[in-house]
Design a protein around this motif. Structure first.
Motif, PDB file in Angstrom:
ATOM      1  N   MET A  51      -4.952   2.949  -0.217  1.00  0.00           N
ATOM      2  CA  MET A  51      -3.685   3.444  -0.765  1.00  0.00           C
ATOM      3  C   MET A  51      -2.760   2.328  -1.238  1.00  0.00           C
ATOM      4  SD  MET A  51      -2.533   6.576   1.743  1.00  0.00           S
ATOM      5  CE  MET A  51      -3.489   8.092   1.880  1.00  0.00           C
ATOM      6  N   ARG A  52      -2.804   1.182  -0.569  1.00  0.00           N
ATOM      7  CA  ARG A  52      -1.871   0.106  -0.916  1.00  0.00           C
ATOM      8  C   ARG A  52      -2.049  -0.318  -2.366  1.00  0.00           C
ATOM      9  NH1 ARG A  52      -2.271  -4.563   3.503  1.00  0.00           N
ATOM     10  NH2 ARG A  52      -4.489  -4.144   3.164  1.00  0.00           N
ATOM     11  N   GLY A  53      -0.946  -0.342  -3.091  1.00  0.00           N
ATOM     12  CA  GLY A  53      -0.984  -0.702  -4.495  1.00  0.00           C
ATOM     13  C   GLY A  53      -1.260   0.492  -5.385  1.00  0.00           C
ATOM     14  N   ARG A  54      -2.219   1.336  -4.988  1.00  0.00           N
ATOM     15  CA  ARG A  54      -2.537   2.537  -5.767  1.00  0.00           C
ATOM     16  C   ARG A  54      -1.519   3.633  -5.523  1.00  0.00           C
ATOM     17  NH1 ARG A  54      -5.420   7.114  -4.515  1.00  0.00           N
ATOM     18  NH2 ARG A  54      -5.908   6.261  -2.463  1.00  0.00           N
ATOM     19  N   GLY A  55      -0.981   3.674  -4.275  1.00  0.00           N
ATOM     20  CA  GLY A  55      -0.029   4.715  -3.896  1.00  0.00           C
ATOM     21  C   GLY A  55      -0.683   5.778  -3.047  1.00  0.00           C
ATOM     22  N   GLY A  56       0.108   6.433  -2.233  1.00  0.00           N
ATOM     23  CA  GLY A  56      -0.415   7.494  -1.381  1.00  0.00           C
ATOM     24  C   GLY A  56       0.615   7.931  -0.364  1.00  0.00           C
ATOM     25  N   ARG A  57       0.264   8.957   0.389  1.00  0.00           N
ATOM     26  CA  ARG A  57       1.160   9.478   1.419  1.00  0.00           C
ATOM     27  C   ARG A  57       0.380   9.710   2.704  1.00  0.00           C
ATOM     28  NH1 ARG A  57       3.860  14.048  -2.488  1.00  0.00           N
ATOM     29  NH2 ARG A  57       4.968  12.586  -3.843  1.00  0.00           N
ATOM     30  N   ILE A  58       1.055   9.470   3.810  1.00  0.00           N
ATOM     31  CA  ILE A  58       0.499   9.762   5.131  1.00  0.00           C
ATOM     32  C   ILE A  58       1.505  10.619   5.870  1.00  0.00           C
ATOM     33  CG2 ILE A  58      -0.224   8.786   7.349  1.00  0.00           C
ATOM     34  CD1 ILE A  58      -1.040   6.235   5.801  1.00  0.00           C
ATOM     35  N   ILE A  59       1.037  11.732   6.406  1.00  0.00           N
ATOM     36  CA  ILE A  59       1.870  12.609   7.230  1.00  0.00           C
ATOM     37  C   ILE A  59       1.293  12.624   8.636  1.00  0.00           C
ATOM     38  CG2 ILE A  59       2.575  14.999   7.662  1.00  0.00           C
ATOM     39  CD1 ILE A  59       2.670  15.440   4.659  1.00  0.00           C
ATOM     40  N   ASN A  60       2.105  12.261   9.610  1.00  0.00           N
ATOM     41  CA  ASN A  60       1.721  12.333  11.019  1.00  0.00           C
ATOM     42  C   ASN A  60       2.453  13.506  11.660  1.00  0.00           C
ATOM     43  OD1 ASN A  60       0.079   9.967  11.029  1.00  0.00           O
ATOM     44  ND2 ASN A  60       1.932   8.718  11.064  1.00  0.00           N
ATOM     45  N   VAL A  61       1.712  14.495  12.119  1.00  0.00           N
ATOM     46  CA  VAL A  61       2.349  15.648  12.747  1.00  0.00           C
ATOM     47  C   VAL A  61       2.732  15.261  14.172  1.00  0.00           C
ATOM     48  CG1 VAL A  61       2.116  18.046  13.455  1.00  0.00           C
ATOM     49  CG2 VAL A  61       1.113  17.277  11.289  1.00  0.00           C
TER      50      VAL A  61
END
Length: 253
Positions: A125-135
């Protein structure tokens, strides 16, 4: 289409994340221990929304099976854009009376597996972009046995990671619901309405997921999907832990 990987996807908030993301035309990778349940959900989502759905059976208390999921997250040829760390389970609050192996498994699923999967996801994800959701849970803001401690770690780490990796176009959000109508309580042999928790305190899973996705899209580090729970968290921060832990003994969040 973006691709989302969801752990604990066979029921509860995980299945609701899958449905809402499929409705938004995201392709999915569903992770849980129950292959049959995952296959049924995958067939439903493919049929209704026309998205690609991959099923990955894994017990996140087992290191080798966590690594299999991590390897999928590190795949640069078919990258994952959104990771939802949702897998988890609850234990009775009396730590000293619980089986210590159950407590260790609890820690592995909530903390170690989430950390390993975040680490893997960040590689692509780094540089490309992305999301992380921790419930996580509002329980992470109060003193409440090992469940509270695990969720507190998720919240604290998400806050740091959201700031640290914003420069790499990656957001990390801890979604912190309160009491929510899901199968979580049923699996523990507990029934909503019989835990001393008033009806207005129960949230709908659809609302929790909708708000969580919205806050993640806005790059927020913490999402508390309810005004009443936001007020509770604010007040809890001003009270002594001896008082909040006594109140928190009722029910499961």
């Amino acid at each position: 289409m973006p691709t989302a990987l969801i752990t604990g996807a066979s029921a509860g908030l995980g299945a609701e994340f899958a449905r809402q993301l499929a409705r938004r035309r995201a392709d999915l990778i569903l992770v849980a221990r129950s292959v049959q349940t995952l296959d049924e959900l995958a067939a439903e989502l493919r049929s209704e929304y026309g998205v690609a759905v991959e099923v990955l059976a894994a017990d996140l208390a087992v290191e080798e099976e966590v690594e299999a999921v991590a390897a999928r997250l590190r795949d640069v040829d078919d990258p994952v854009d959104l990771l939802v760390n949702n897998a988890g389970f609850g234990l009775p609050l009396q730590f000293a009376d619980n089986d210590i192996d159950d407590e260790v498994r609890h820690l592995r699923v909530h903390v170690e597996a989430s950390m390993r999967l975040m680490h893997a996801a960040l590689q692509t994800m780094r540089g490309r972009g992305g999301r992380i959701i921790n419930v996580a849970s509002v329980a992470g803001f109060i003193s409440r046995s090992t469940y509270s401690a695990c969720k507190s770690w998720l919240i604290g780490f998400s806050r740091w990671a959201n700031t640290e990796y914003a420069r790499d176009r990656v957001s990390v959000t801890a979604v912190c619901p309160g009491f929510t109508h899901t199968s979580f309580h049923e699996r523990m042999g507990l029934e909503p309405g019989r835990e001393g928790v008033p009806a207005p305190m129960w949230l709908d899973a659809r609302d929790v997921v909708r708000q969580g996705l919205r806050d993640a899209a806005l790059g927020r580090s913490v999402s508390i999907p309810s005004l009443r729970y936001k007020a509770i968290v604010a007040v809890a921060g001003l009270l002594p832990s001896s008082l909040t832990s006594g109140i928190a003994r009722r029910g499961r969040v």
